[in-house]
Scaffold this motif. Structure first.
Motif, short mmCIF file in Angstrom:
data_model
loop_
_atom_site.label_atom_id
_atom_site.label_comp_id
_atom_site.label_asym_id
_atom_site.label_seq_id
_atom_site.Cartn_x
_atom_site.Cartn_y
_atom_site.Cartn_z
N HIS A 216 -12.52 -22.10 -14.84
CA HIS A 216 -12.63 -22.90 -13.70
C HIS A 216 -12.23 -21.93 -12.40
CE1 HIS A 216 -8.50 -23.79 -14.42
NE2 HIS A 216 -8.36 -24.07 -12.90
N ILE A 217 -12.37 -22.08 -11.20
CA ILE A 217 -11.91 -21.36 -10.35
C ILE A 217 -10.45 -21.51 -9.99
CG2 ILE A 217 -12.06 -20.70 -7.81
CD1 ILE A 217 -14.92 -21.32 -7.86
N ALA A 218 -9.48 -20.48 -10.22
CA ALA A 218 -8.19 -20.38 -9.86
C ALA A 218 -7.87 -20.48 -8.45
CB ALA A 218 -7.40 -19.36 -10.77
N TRP A 219 -8.55 -19.63 -7.77
CA TRP A 219 -8.42 -19.21 -6.44
C TRP A 219 -9.77 -18.41 -5.77
CZ3 TRP A 219 -7.81 -14.39 -4.34
CH2 TRP A 219 -7.00 -13.40 -5.26
N ALA A 220 -9.85 -18.41 -4.46
CA ALA A 220 -11.04 -17.70 -4.06
C ALA A 220 -10.55 -17.23 -2.50
CB ALA A 220 -12.21 -18.28 -4.10
N GLN A 221 -11.06 -16.27 -2.18
CA GLN A 221 -10.82 -15.62 -0.75
C GLN A 221 -12.12 -15.15 -0.43
OE1 GLN A 221 -8.62 -15.67 1.48
NE2 GLN A 221 -6.55 -15.84 0.40
N ALA A 222 -12.77 -15.56 1.00
CA ALA A 222 -13.59 -14.75 1.79
C ALA A 222 -13.06 -13.51 2.13
CB ALA A 222 -13.94 -15.70 2.94
N LEU A 223 -14.08 -12.65 1.75
CA LEU A 223 -13.68 -11.35 2.37
C LEU A 223 -14.59 -11.00 3.42
CD1 LEU A 223 -13.87 -9.22 -1.00
CD2 LEU A 223 -11.93 -9.97 0.12
N PRO A 224 -14.30 -9.74 3.95
CA PRO A 224 -15.19 -9.65 5.41
C PRO A 224 -16.75 -9.86 4.92
CG PRO A 224 -13.32 -7.98 5.40
CD PRO A 224 -13.44 -8.82 4.11
N PRO A 225 -17.44 -10.33 5.88
CA PRO A 225 -18.85 -10.49 5.43
C PRO A 225 -19.88 -9.26 5.40
CG PRO A 225 -18.51 -11.37 7.63
CD PRO A 225 -17.13 -10.90 7.14
N GLY A 226 -20.43 -8.90 4.45
CA GLY A 226 -21.19 -7.74 4.42
C GLY A 226 -21.36 -7.40 3.26
N ALA A 227 -22.02 -6.12 2.81
CA ALA A 227 -22.32 -5.56 1.49
C ALA A 227 -20.96 -5.28 0.99
CB ALA A 227 -23.23 -4.33 1.64
N ASN A 228 -20.61 -5.65 -0.39
CA ASN A 228 -19.70 -5.21 -1.27
C ASN A 228 -19.80 -5.30 -2.54
OD1 ASN A 228 -16.93 -4.81 -1.83
ND2 ASN A 228 -16.24 -6.63 -0.76
N MET A 229 -19.62 -3.96 -3.11
CA MET A 229 -19.76 -3.75 -4.65
C MET A 229 -18.67 -3.45 -5.16
SD MET A 229 -22.23 -0.33 -4.23
CE MET A 229 -21.51 1.03 -3.13
N ASN A 230 -17.39 -3.80 -4.53
CA ASN A 230 -15.90 -3.16 -5.02
C ASN A 230 -15.57 -3.96 -6.24
OD1 ASN A 230 -12.68 -3.24 -4.37
ND2 ASN A 230 -13.33 -1.57 -4.13
N GLU A 231 -14.96 -3.16 -7.20
CA GLU A 231 -14.21 -3.53 -8.34
C GLU A 231 -12.81 -3.62 -8.06
OE1 GLU A 231 -13.23 -1.43 -12.70
OE2 GLU A 231 -15.26 -1.67 -12.18
N PRO A 232 -12.17 -4.68 -8.19
CA PRO A 232 -10.74 -4.90 -7.51
C PRO A 232 -9.97 -3.77 -8.66
CG PRO A 232 -11.79 -6.89 -7.55
CD PRO A 232 -12.56 -5.90 -8.19
N LEU A 233 -8.53 -3.74 -8.04
CA LEU A 233 -7.60 -3.28 -8.91
C LEU A 233 -6.40 -4.30 -9.05
CD1 LEU A 233 -7.31 0.57 -7.76
CD2 LEU A 233 -8.99 -0.63 -9.44
N VAL A 234 -5.68 -4.40 -10.04
CA VAL A 234 -4.47 -5.25 -10.01
C VAL A 234 -3.41 -4.57 -10.95
CG1 VAL A 234 -3.24 -7.22 -11.08
CG2 VAL A 234 -5.97 -7.34 -10.49
#
Length: 707
Positions: A216-234
């Motif tokens: 299930h969704i643990a959390w979510a955040q809206a990112l700046p609207p527009g194209a995004n194909m980024n793979e996050p880093l942790v």
């Protein structure tokens, strides 16, 4: 400012920051034709009335939803703030419903108004937005005793009850080392595809085939609207992600709490683009920008450490992202202009330029005699729009290079010439510090189909002739995957997904691929039918390699193309355009997901769906495979069988690659939406019911099992 009430305090502070910032600044002389100071303040007053007064009050004295932008309370709060931070803050956040959407001159005029309203001596020159960096706010003469008017502030009459302990994710921060990048701790995802080897595989197993359907969704955040194909880093409980408009955001990876945001102000008119990845090295986060700079940010604060321009060449762009290795930050650049693509390397500590490699070989250079006699200044192609990987065992950085659209001068071999067109469709192996090209392997010579080989380079070990061998695995849009020796680049084998129809022979020694002469396109050939389509086949979506099973997982689009004669120059300069076409005797299911045994070369299983996959692949030690589709579905499959185990709908097209990580012993799966790669376009011609979202939003979703 108009917008969400929760952002009004931030909005106010940003604007105030600029005001204070300008109070002690030396201002640029107004150029001929620019309005004078009084006119600029008047413009600011008009803009303020339109965008700010609803929240902050008509006279800047505070309103129903936001505090004052003038007075001792305001100055006391912002008197010591760095000007560059404040201006960036107002620019990226105001107005809340259109953050960063106003012209720079408008932001500067509002700042001039705030400066004037706070009683500062009238500046003798117009305030210019591009001269606000590097300045310092003057400290207020004395601390303010009053409070801002309007809604806000905390009453001290009653004590606050204790709240939960908020973890300091940077308290025990240590620099990211070479060893960490090459062998990340299980809880971390430190590079594009998790580690230097580019495998896209995680050893985490808390989420497995037996419980993945409980995500299930643990959390979510809206990112700046527009194209995004980024793979996050942790890294150690901190998630870093790129946002549209050249921002970088850091979140608490367990809760989604915002830790910091960096917003770059690119020159007005710069075409904005997403980036596939960021890079971590030492105590910095590295991001490429839409105006072809590389920026190093402090990983703990997001503050810029250095900022360097990678090239002065016009018409260059960066869809990929940086590779960090051996104290070097490397970045590929793409172009359709004459001269071809570039790979640029700078020092990770200082940003000092180390080397630049031209991916289209020129006369007199290695490979310069492979362009069918075409003059050097007319050669095009060789874009680099995917990040590289790094093999710690050999010390080599591995980069893929794309094809050329200028196929006309190359198609027909001239007497005494060579038309291989190096270094298109090649793997390049560099020493990161020196830029020495140790080896290269060209997977497809003289590509006449727009079926390039610029994708992920996976480093792994497989058994070859009964012995373990370290290899580099990569595939082209054709759905062919080559394995070459990681140390020498010597060809080993090719595995075929079975979706191409034009390669009729592969040399078992050299790996040279022979196209069917009847399927070589051109204006003189009429319509030529070829599988797959130039949009892939396998395309932007990275594969995943399980190092224990030696299985490679790949998704693709089983769509073909008619290569038809063009009226003008054509999409390819052989005089052809490309049209989508279904495969012969197709079943209407165009999305293909396969598991391939890289040792035997066999396809172990294949699952098909009507909607195409649009997202990279993640595999884990829990036996789960994650990917996503054009129909805005995030999907989980069983690695062993290809059986679908779980799915959920998301708000936008998932164009990036999913990742997994753990914090405090709990495993999470994260992914980003925001259609931004070419896979999101064109396919509605084949699948008419496919629709792109009417609003290209971008969201970071994080999933976990119930506690």
């Amino acid at each position: 400012m108009r917008g969400r009430i929760g952002s009004y305090r931030s909005t106010l502070l940003r604007a105030g920051a600029v005001a204070g910032l300008l109070g002690g600044a030396t201002l640029a002389v107004a150029q001929s034709g620019t309005p004078g100071v009084a006119e600029q303040v008047a413009l600011g007053r008009t803009a303020y009335a339109e965008h700010c007064s609803v929240c902050h009050g008509e006279a800047l004295a505070g309103g129903q939803f936001a505090p004052a932008l003038k007075g001792p309370g305001f100055l006391a709060k912002w008197g010591n703030a760095p000007l560059s931070d404040l201006f960036d803050y107002i620019h990226r956040s105001m107005p809340p419903a259109n953050a960063g959407g106003l012209p720079d001159d408008t932001y500067a005029a509002i700042a001039a108004l705030i400066l004037s309203e706070n009683g500062a001596a009238e500046p003798s020159r117009v305030i210019k937005a591009d001269e606000m960096r590097g300045l310092a706010l003057p400290a207020p003469a004395q601390a303010a005793q009053s409070v801002d008017q309007g809604v806000g502030g905390l009453s001290h009459r009653y004590p606050l009850p204790p709240g939960p302990q908020v973890p300091d994710r940077f308290a025990n921060y240590t620099p990211v080392t070479e060893a960490m990048l090459s062998n990340p701790a299980p809880e971390n995802w430190l590079t594009w595809r998790r580690g230097h080897n580019g495998q896209g595989y995680s050893p985490l197993s808390q989420i497995d085939t037996g419980n993945v359907d409980r995500l299930h969704i643990a959390w979510a955040q809206a990112l700046p609207p527009g194209a995004n194909m980024n793979e996050p880093l942790v890294r150690d409980g901190v998630l870093y992600v790129f946002g549209y408009g050249d921002s970088v955001l850091a979140f608490d990876a367990a809760s989604g709490r915002s830790l910091w945001t960096y917003q770059r102000r690119v020159p007005q008119g710069t075409p904005l683009s997403s980036k596939k990845t960021l890079a971590l090295y030492g105590d910095k986060v590295f991001t490429a920008t839409s105006d072809n700079h590389m920026v190093a940010l402090d990983a703990r604060t997001g503050r810029p450490v250095w900022d360097v321009k990678l090239t002065d060449r016009p018409d260059m762009r960066i869809p990929g992202g940086p590779l960090a290795a051996d104290g070097v930050i490397m970045q590929g650049l793409a172009t359709q202009a004459a001269g071809g693509g570039l790979i640029v390397a700078v020092d990770a500590a200082t940003g000092e330029h180390l080397w630049t490699f031209e991916t289209v070989a020129k006369p007199g250079q290695l490979g310069g005699d492979t362009w069918n006699g075409l003059p050097g200044d007319q050669r095009k192609g060789g874009s680099v729009w995917t990040s590289g990987t790094y093999d710690a065992a050999t010390g080599l950085a591995l980069w893929g290079v794309a094809q050329t659209y200028d196929t006309g001068p190359l198609r027909d071999l001239k007497p005494g010439e060579n038309n291989d067109a190096l270094f298109t469709n090649a793997t390049l192996a560099f020493e990161p510090r020196s830029g020495k090209l140790r080896w290269y392997f060209q997977h497809m010579k003289n590509d006449q189909y727009d079926l390039d080989w610029v994708f992920d380079r996976v480093v792994g070990t497989i058994n070859v002739d009964g012995k373990p061998r370290r290899v580099v695995i990569t595939g082209g849009k054709e759905g062919l995957f080559d394995a070459v020796d990681a140390e020498t680049g010597k060809y080993i084998k090719t595995v075929d997904m079975g979706i191409q129809d034009f390669i009729i022979a592969i040399d078992p020694v050299t790996g040279d691929k022979t196209p069917d002469p009847a399927k070589v396109p051109g204006r003189d050939k009429g319509t030529v039918f070829v599988c797959p389509h130039g949009g892939g086949g396998r395309n932007w979506t990275p594969t995943s390699f399980n190092p224990d099973s030696h299985h490679l997982f790949v998704n693709a689009r089983d769509v073909c193309m008619d290569m038809v004669a063009a009226q003008g120059p054509g999409f390819l300069t052989t005089g052809v355009n490309i049209q989508y076409a279904p495969p012969p005797n197709g079943d209407g299911n165009y999305g293909v997901l396969q598991a391939i045994d890289m040792e035997s070369g066999k396809v172990l299983w294949e699952t098909r769906r009507r909607q195409t996959f649009d997202m990279g692949i993640l595999t884990t030690a829990g036996g789960v495979l994650f990917t996503g589709g054009m129909d805005r579905q995030f999907l989980a499959y069983d690695q062993a069988t290809g059986k679908e185990l779980w799915r959920t709908g998301v708000s936008g097209v998932p164009n990036a690659s999913p990742i997994t990580y753990s914090v405090d012993g709990k495993q999470y799966v994260a992914m980003v939406t925001g259609h931004g790669n070419p896979l999101a376009f064109g396919i509605p011609d084949v699948i008419p019911e496919t629709q792109l979202p009417p609003v290209n939003s971008s969201t970071l979703y994080v999933f976990a099992l119930p506690d």
